[in-house]
Design a protein around this motif. Structure first.
Motif, PDB file in Angstrom:
ATOM      1  N   TYR A  12      56.141  29.343 124.751  1.00 50.19           N
ATOM      2  CA  TYR A  12      55.971  30.693 125.247  1.00 50.19           C
ATOM      3  C   TYR A  12      54.483  30.949 125.427  1.00 50.19           C
ATOM      4  N   VAL A  30      63.599  25.802 126.621  1.00 48.83           N
ATOM      5  CA  VAL A  30      62.248  26.335 126.421  1.00 48.83           C
ATOM      6  C   VAL A  30      61.433  25.342 125.604  1.00 48.83           C
ATOM      7  N   CYS A  65      65.647  37.502 124.229  1.00 47.68           N
ATOM      8  CA  CYS A  65      65.366  38.463 125.297  1.00 47.68           C
ATOM      9  C   CYS A  65      64.198  39.381 124.936  1.00 47.68           C
ATOM     10  N   LYS A 104      58.959  33.325 134.884  1.00 46.61           N
ATOM     11  CA  LYS A 104      58.879  34.682 134.351  1.00 46.61           C
ATOM     12  C   LYS A 104      60.253  35.311 134.572  1.00 46.61           C
ATOM     13  N   TRP A 120      61.055  37.400 125.546  1.00 45.52           N
ATOM     14  CA  TRP A 120      60.811  37.100 126.949  1.00 45.52           C
ATOM     15  C   TRP A 120      60.414  38.311 127.757  1.00 45.52           C
ATOM     16  N   CYS A 155      67.352  39.646 131.378  1.00 44.73           N
ATOM     17  CA  CYS A 155      67.843  38.791 130.308  1.00 44.73           C
ATOM     18  C   CYS A 155      68.965  39.528 129.603  1.00 44.73           C
ATOM     19  N   ILE A 194      57.150  31.524 130.460  1.00 47.04           N
ATOM     20  CA  ILE A 194      57.905  30.640 129.596  1.00 47.04           C
ATOM     21  C   ILE A 194      57.859  29.261 130.231  1.00 47.04           C
TER      22      ILE A 194
END
Length: 103
Positions: free
Chosen positions: A100, A97, A62, A25, A65, A29, A71
């Motif tokens: 998500y 990544v 960003c 987490k 996120w 960002c 993630i």
């Protein structure tokens, strides 16, 4: 000799395919201007305070996120490149990544 090289290549590919997936987490960002690497972030929980560089555009990544959620991905050592100093490569990692999700 060809067979040995083939076995080594398959072994290296197999090892990289089994990289440990982790859920993180982001704490923060922001934008980063290092070639393909356009995002820098720190982790809220384990590994607490770890800084990662990510390929992509900060404006898109960003927003996604920081809207919440976990993630999933894996970390790698930054490549040897003129983009990164040796001291950065020791403490900062690349995060790739894979998905998500919601926390």
């Amino acid at each position: 000799m060809k067979k040995l090289i083939s076995i080594i290549i398959i072994g290296v590919c197999s090892i990289s395919a089994y990289a440990e997936k982790i859920d993180i987490k982001p704490l923060d960002c922001g934008p980063l201007d290092r070639g393909e690497y356009g995002v820098v972030f720190k982790v809220y929980e384990f590994p607490k305070g770890q800084t990662y560089f990510v390929k992509g555009k900060a404006g898109t990544i960003c927003l996604k996120w920081l809207s919440g959620g976990l993630i999933t991905g894996y970390e790698m050592t930054l490549p040897k490149s003129e983009l990164f100093s040796e001291s950065e490569r020791v403490v900062i990692k690349e995060f790739v990544v894979t998905s998500y999700g919601k926390s």
